[in-house]
Scaffold this motif. Structure first.
Motif, PDB file in Angstrom:
ATOM      1  N   VAL A  53       0.730  -1.249  -0.048  1.00 35.52           N
ATOM      2  CA  VAL A  53       0.015  -0.082  -0.031  1.00 35.52           C
ATOM      3  C   VAL A  53       1.036   1.359  -0.156  1.00 35.52           C
ATOM      4  O   VAL A  53       0.378   2.366   0.280  1.00 35.52           O
ATOM      5  CB  VAL A  53      -0.866  -0.049   1.078  1.00 35.52           C
ATOM      6  N   GLY A  54       2.241   1.004   0.067  1.00 34.95           N
ATOM      7  CA  GLY A  54       3.080   2.222  -0.118  1.00 34.95           C
ATOM      8  C   GLY A  54       4.382   1.716  -0.271  1.00 34.95           C
ATOM      9  O   GLY A  54       4.665   0.413   0.013  1.00 34.95           O
ATOM     10  N   ALA A  55       5.521   2.677   0.307  1.00 33.68           N
ATOM     11  CA  ALA A  55       6.785   2.329   0.445  1.00 33.68           C
ATOM     12  C   ALA A  55       7.309   3.541   1.084  1.00 33.68           C
ATOM     13  O   ALA A  55       6.818   4.532   1.505  1.00 33.68           O
ATOM     14  CB  ALA A  55       7.606   2.413  -1.120  1.00 33.68           C
ATOM     15  N   ALA A  56       8.631   2.887   1.700  1.00 34.67           N
ATOM     16  CA  ALA A  56       9.293   3.640   2.721  1.00 34.67           C
ATOM     17  C   ALA A  56      10.776   3.481   2.108  1.00 34.67           C
ATOM     18  O   ALA A  56      11.094   2.545   1.603  1.00 34.67           O
ATOM     19  CB  ALA A  56       9.151   3.377   4.305  1.00 34.67           C
ATOM     20  N   GLN A  57      11.543   4.413   2.777  1.00 36.80           N
ATOM     21  CA  GLN A  57      13.025   4.426   2.570  1.00 36.80           C
ATOM     22  C   GLN A  57      13.701   4.881   3.719  1.00 36.80           C
ATOM     23  O   GLN A  57      13.141   5.800   4.274  1.00 36.80           O
ATOM     24  CB  GLN A  57      13.493   4.999   1.061  1.00 36.80           C
ATOM     25  N   TYR A  58      15.083   4.690   3.662  1.00 34.02           N
ATOM     26  CA  TYR A  58      15.711   5.458   4.969  1.00 34.02           C
ATOM     27  C   TYR A  58      17.199   5.591   4.386  1.00 34.02           C
ATOM     28  O   TYR A  58      17.855   4.626   3.407  1.00 34.02           O
ATOM     29  CB  TYR A  58      15.829   4.641   6.328  1.00 34.02           C
ATOM     30  N   THR A  59      17.757   6.569   4.706  1.00 37.39           N
ATOM     31  CA  THR A  59      19.325   6.778   4.610  1.00 37.39           C
ATOM     32  C   THR A  59      20.000   6.670   5.862  1.00 37.39           C
ATOM     33  O   THR A  59      19.502   6.837   7.017  1.00 37.39           O
ATOM     34  CB  THR A  59      19.628   8.087   4.123  1.00 37.39           C
ATOM     35  N   GLN A  60      21.212   6.485   5.937  1.00 34.65           N
ATOM     36  CA  GLN A  60      22.099   6.342   7.180  1.00 34.65           C
ATOM     37  C   GLN A  60      23.399   7.226   6.804  1.00 34.65           C
ATOM     38  O   GLN A  60      24.097   6.923   5.894  1.00 34.65           O
ATOM     39  CB  GLN A  60      22.424   4.976   7.400  1.00 34.65           C
ATOM     40  N   GLU A  61      23.840   8.075   7.745  1.00 32.94           N
ATOM     41  CA  GLU A  61      25.220   8.502   7.765  1.00 32.94           C
ATOM     42  C   GLU A  61      25.888   7.913   8.734  1.00 32.94           C
ATOM     43  O   GLU A  61      25.613   7.770   9.948  1.00 32.94           O
ATOM     44  CB  GLU A  61      24.899  10.201   8.298  1.00 32.94           C
ATOM     45  N   ASP A  62      27.148   7.266   8.337  1.00 30.04           N
ATOM     46  CA  ASP A  62      27.684   6.266   9.299  1.00 30.04           C
ATOM     47  C   ASP A  62      29.004   7.040   9.728  1.00 30.04           C
ATOM     48  O   ASP A  62      29.668   6.622  10.510  1.00 30.04           O
ATOM     49  CB  ASP A  62      28.132   4.966   8.482  1.00 30.04           C
ATOM     50  N   ASP A  63      29.024   8.506   9.546  1.00 29.61           N
ATOM     51  CA  ASP A  63      30.427   9.121   9.821  1.00 29.61           C
ATOM     52  C   ASP A  63      30.244   9.313  11.522  1.00 29.61           C
ATOM     53  O   ASP A  63      29.329   9.769  11.982  1.00 29.61           O
ATOM     54  CB  ASP A  63      30.515  10.407   9.482  1.00 29.61           C
ATOM     55  N   PRO A  64      30.991   8.541  12.220  1.00 27.92           N
ATOM     56  CA  PRO A  64      30.795   8.611  13.752  1.00 27.92           C
ATOM     57  C   PRO A  64      30.550  10.119  14.365  1.00 27.92           C
ATOM     58  O   PRO A  64      29.887  10.014  15.266  1.00 27.92           O
ATOM     59  CB  PRO A  64      31.955   8.154  14.394  1.00 27.92           C
ATOM     60  N   GLU A  65      31.071  10.905  13.798  1.00 30.07           N
ATOM     61  CA  GLU A  65      30.830  12.454  14.039  1.00 30.07           C
ATOM     62  C   GLU A  65      29.603  12.813  13.846  1.00 30.07           C
ATOM     63  O   GLU A  65      29.108  14.039  14.610  1.00 30.07           O
ATOM     64  CB  GLU A  65      31.863  13.302  13.461  1.00 30.07           C
ATOM     65  N   PHE A  66      28.941  12.639  12.763  1.00 31.55           N
ATOM     66  CA  PHE A  66      27.554  12.945  12.435  1.00 31.55           C
ATOM     67  C   PHE A  66      26.546  11.951  12.369  1.00 31.55           C
ATOM     68  O   PHE A  66      25.389  12.066  11.479  1.00 31.55           O
ATOM     69  CB  PHE A  66      27.641  13.841  11.024  1.00 31.55           C
ATOM     70  N   ARG A  67      26.700  10.843  12.830  1.00 32.32           N
ATOM     71  CA  ARG A  67      25.850   9.575  12.590  1.00 32.32           C
ATOM     72  C   ARG A  67      24.392   9.933  12.876  1.00 32.32           C
ATOM     73  O   ARG A  67      24.112  10.324  13.915  1.00 32.32           O
ATOM     74  CB  ARG A  67      26.287   8.720  13.576  1.00 32.32           C
ATOM     75  N   HIS A  68      23.608   9.544  11.977  1.00 32.47           N
ATOM     76  CA  HIS A  68      22.161   9.636  12.007  1.00 32.47           C
ATOM     77  C   HIS A  68      21.469   8.876  10.823  1.00 32.47           C
ATOM     78  O   HIS A  68      22.290   8.483   9.951  1.00 32.47           O
ATOM     79  CB  HIS A  68      21.719  11.079  12.100  1.00 32.47           C
ATOM     80  N   ALA A  69      20.234   8.939  10.848  1.00 27.66           N
ATOM     81  CA  ALA A  69      19.526   8.254   9.819  1.00 27.66           C
ATOM     82  C   ALA A  69      18.197   9.152   9.621  1.00 27.66           C
ATOM     83  O   ALA A  69      17.767   9.954  10.272  1.00 27.66           O
ATOM     84  CB  ALA A  69      18.905   6.773  10.085  1.00 27.66           C
ATOM     85  N   GLY A  70      17.881   9.101   8.163  1.00 21.95           N
ATOM     86  CA  GLY A  70      16.615   9.741   7.811  1.00 21.95           C
ATOM     87  C   GLY A  70      15.433   8.852   7.058  1.00 21.95           C
ATOM     88  O   GLY A  70      15.920   7.512   6.811  1.00 21.95           O
ATOM     89  N   ILE A  71      14.312   9.059   7.221  1.00 25.62           N
ATOM     90  CA  ILE A  71      12.992   8.470   6.618  1.00 25.62           C
ATOM     91  C   ILE A  71      12.177   9.054   5.845  1.00 25.62           C
ATOM     92  O   ILE A  71      12.258  10.494   6.024  1.00 25.62           O
ATOM     93  CB  ILE A  71      12.404   7.995   8.043  1.00 25.62           C
ATOM     94  N   ASP A  72      11.836   8.351   5.071  1.00 26.63           N
ATOM     95  CA  ASP A  72      10.862   8.833   3.914  1.00 26.63           C
ATOM     96  C   ASP A  72       9.753   7.903   3.604  1.00 26.63           C
ATOM     97  O   ASP A  72      10.044   6.984   3.590  1.00 26.63           O
ATOM     98  CB  ASP A  72      11.385   9.599   2.643  1.00 26.63           C
ATOM     99  N   LEU A  73       8.415   8.333   3.118  1.00 22.16           N
ATOM    100  CA  LEU A  73       7.567   7.186   2.887  1.00 22.16           C
ATOM    101  C   LEU A  73       6.249   7.837   2.268  1.00 22.16           C
ATOM    102  O   LEU A  73       6.042   9.054   2.246  1.00 22.16           O
ATOM    103  CB  LEU A  73       6.798   6.613   4.160  1.00 22.16           C
TER     104      LEU A  73
END
Length: 157
Positions: A53-73
């Motif tokens: 019924v839809g789709a999602a995606q995520y991104t990951q920043e793995d640099d330890p100094e800026f580590r975070h993830a993003g989501i979209d759907l």
């Protein structure tokens, strides 16, 4: 990878589902916020009762100094308003935090997308600021502002 939410299942897109997702992303209510992707490789299907019924995606920043993830759907308009977006975001956020060790997540809906902003707020995302001229609207050729929102791991609801 399969993630079970309260209502939805999130898993890799399977053969034949790209056509379904392409129809969904072209629905007027979805196309207002999403341009059709070139392909659906790497995206996750949002599944309700065995149907994508839809789709999602995520991104990951793995640099330890800026580590975070993003989501979209995106979700088909016929399931809007049923809490499936909130369930999808919460389930994916929990996985990114608990299984992937992210302490912060970001999401960047169009500033005019009030429904998405409410949905993300229910999960614990907070507005950070406006991203001016953030996204080129594929329908109009005009730049649209985005709202940068983030969530710290301890704020997940």
């Amino acid at each position: 990878m399969e993630l079970q939410g309260n209502t939805v299942l999130i898993r890799p897109v399977r053969p034949g589902e790209a056509e379904i997702l392409d129809r969904i992303v072209r629905e007027p209510e979805v196309a207002a916020w999403w341009a059709p992707p070139e392909d659906y490789e790497g995206m996750l299907a949002v599944v309700l009762d065995g149907e994508a019924v839809g789709a999602a995606q995520y991104t990951q920043e793995d640099d330890p100094e800026f580590r975070h993830a993003g989501i979209d759907l995106f979700l088909t308009a016929r399931v809007h308003g049923r809490g499936l977006g909130t369930d999808t975001v919460r389930t994916l956020a929990r996985w990114l935090i608990q299984e992937n060790g992210h302490h912060r997540l970001t999401i960047d809906p169009d500033a005019a997308n009030a429904a998405a902003i409410r949905c993300y707020g229910k999960v614990g995302f907070k507005p950070v600021g406006v991203l001016r001229a953030h996204r080129l609207d594929h329908r109009t050729g005009q730049w649209q502002d985005g709202l940068l929102m983030d969530l710290l791991a301890h704020e997940l609801r």
